[in-house]
Design an enzyme around this catalytic site. Structure first.
Site, PDB file in Angstrom:
ATOM      1  CD  GLN A  34      -1.928   0.683   3.055  1.00  0.00           C
ATOM      2  OE1 GLN A  34      -1.378   1.207   3.851  1.00  0.00           O
ATOM      3  NE2 GLN A  34      -3.650   0.361   2.710  1.00  0.00           N
ATOM      4  CG  HIS A  61      -3.287  -3.665   3.229  1.00  0.00           C
ATOM      5  ND1 HIS A  61      -4.564  -2.978   2.253  1.00  0.00           N
ATOM      6  CD2 HIS A  61      -4.192  -4.350   4.499  1.00  0.00           C
ATOM      7  CE1 HIS A  61      -6.339  -3.299   3.712  1.00  0.00           C
ATOM      8  NE2 HIS A  61      -5.653  -3.707   4.035  1.00  0.00           N
ATOM      9  CG  PHE A 111      -3.554  -3.127  10.640  1.00  0.00           C
ATOM     10  CD1 PHE A 111      -4.510  -3.510   9.762  1.00  0.00           C
ATOM     11  CD2 PHE A 111      -2.136  -2.101   9.603  1.00  0.00           C
ATOM     12  CE1 PHE A 111      -4.072  -3.001   8.446  1.00  0.00           C
ATOM     13  CE2 PHE A 111      -1.769  -2.203   7.936  1.00  0.00           C
ATOM     14  CZ  PHE A 111      -3.077  -2.526   7.317  1.00  0.00           C
ATOM     15  CG  HIS A 114      -8.007  -6.887  10.491  1.00  0.00           C
ATOM     16  ND1 HIS A 114      -9.592  -6.600  10.857  1.00  0.00           N
ATOM     17  CD2 HIS A 114      -7.872  -7.015   9.627  1.00  0.00           C
ATOM     18  CE1 HIS A 114      -9.799  -7.121   9.787  1.00  0.00           C
ATOM     19  NE2 HIS A 114      -8.945  -6.506   8.985  1.00  0.00           N
ATOM     20  CD  GLU A 115      -4.591  -7.259   6.950  1.00  0.00           C
ATOM     21  OE1 GLU A 115      -4.629  -8.300   6.574  1.00  0.00           O
ATOM     22  OE2 GLU A 115      -5.797  -6.206   6.958  1.00  0.00           O
ATOM     23  CG  HIS A 119      -6.655 -11.547   5.277  1.00  0.00           C
ATOM     24  ND1 HIS A 119      -7.572 -11.528   4.354  1.00  0.00           N
ATOM     25  CD2 HIS A 119      -6.730 -10.407   6.118  1.00  0.00           C
ATOM     26  CE1 HIS A 119      -8.004 -10.629   4.422  1.00  0.00           C
ATOM     27  NE2 HIS A 119      -7.591 -10.203   5.411  1.00  0.00           N
TER      28      HIS A 119
END
Ligand code: AMP
Ligand code: AMP
Length: 235
Positions: A34, A61, A111, A114-115, A119
């Site tokens: 990103q 990202h 963050f 979350h990733e 994922h």
């Protein structure tokens, strides 16, 4: 005779278990980088992390497991948690290379958490948490995206626009495979380079030809690549 049947059934069950264990639960990864300038100059702006303003470079990202049919798994293991201790040897590098730009300003771990949960847990059988984050850092180093663009004369600028074709060509030349370029829109409505998707094999170590392209936001034929070094948060 009966015992032979039992042995045969056991063997079949064992074979099935082996197939289940080695079968992978996704086909390839998207490695998504990103451009911070394009995250921060939109209408919603951004907040720099507590560790300071990130350098003028692409940030990671995510590293996202995907299927060849264009769909993807997410939040695959609700029992998994994000363990800070697993990445303690690369915290500084993660701050630099995988910075959080969301508001309010944070230490960046949310963050990453979350990733990992959305994922990373979908390829947990191949990469544990430590190796997942390490693989992403290695891919960023390998791709050297900012240098690849610079070599083609494509540098961040607030005045210039670049042809999407030239950007794609430069990345293809540098990484060996065509990327998918995602654009977003700056506060004045111009399309700009936002994210670069590269496809990676299931070992998370080699770039590959993309089996399928994502359906993200498309770009115009001429796009901006805004500088980040002179930018301030909370525009
Ligand atoms: P978007 O609406 O395209 O910004 O995507 C929002 C979020 O959906 C992303 O930040 C990803 O977490 C997820 N996402 C979108 N496309 C994919 C994909 N091909 N693979 C994995 N996650 C995706
Ligand atoms: P995913 O759904 O996995 O990609 O994550 C998407 C979420 O992360 C969305 O809420 C985005 O707004 C957010 N996001 C995207 N880039 C960043 C970033 N650099 N820092 C913090 N949050 C981000």
């Amino acid at each position: 005779m009966k015992s032979e049947w039992i042995i045969l059934l056991r063997l079949l069950a064992l074979q099935w278990l082996i197939v289940l264990c080695v079968s992978k639960d996704f086909d390839f990864y998207y490695f998504v980088q990103q451009w911070p300038g394009s995250y921060c100059n939109t209408k919603h702006s951004c907040c720099y992390p507590k560790s300071g303003k990130p350098a003028e470079d692409f940030g990671i990202h995510g590293l996202w497991p995907n299927y060849k049919d264009g769909s993807y798994p997410s939040n695959c293991d609700r029992t998994s948690s994000f363990e800070e201790s697993e990445i303690s040897d690369m915290t500084t590098k993660l701050h630099t290379d995988w910075p959080s730009l969301a508001c309010p300003s944070s230490d960046g771990l949310r963050f990453l958490e979350h990733e990992w949960l959305k994922h990373g847990t979908c390829s947990e059988s191949i990469l544990n948490q430590h190796n997942y984050f390490q693989a992403a850092l290695d891919l960023k180093r390998k791709s050297n995206l900012l240098r690849v663009l610079k070599n083609a004369g494509i540098t961040p600028s607030d005045s210039k626009s670049y042809s999407l074709g030239n950007i794609k060509e430069a990345v293809t030349e540098g990484l060996g495979y065509a990327p998918y370029i995602e654009c977003n829109v700056d506060a004045s409505g111009n399309h700009q380079l936002y994210q670069v998707y590269s496809c990676v094999d299931t070992s998370a170590s080699n770039f590959i030809e993309c089996p399928v392209l994502p359906h993200g936001r498309r770009c115009g034929s001429e796009i901006k690549f805004p500088s980040f070094s002179g930018m301030h948060e909370e525009l």
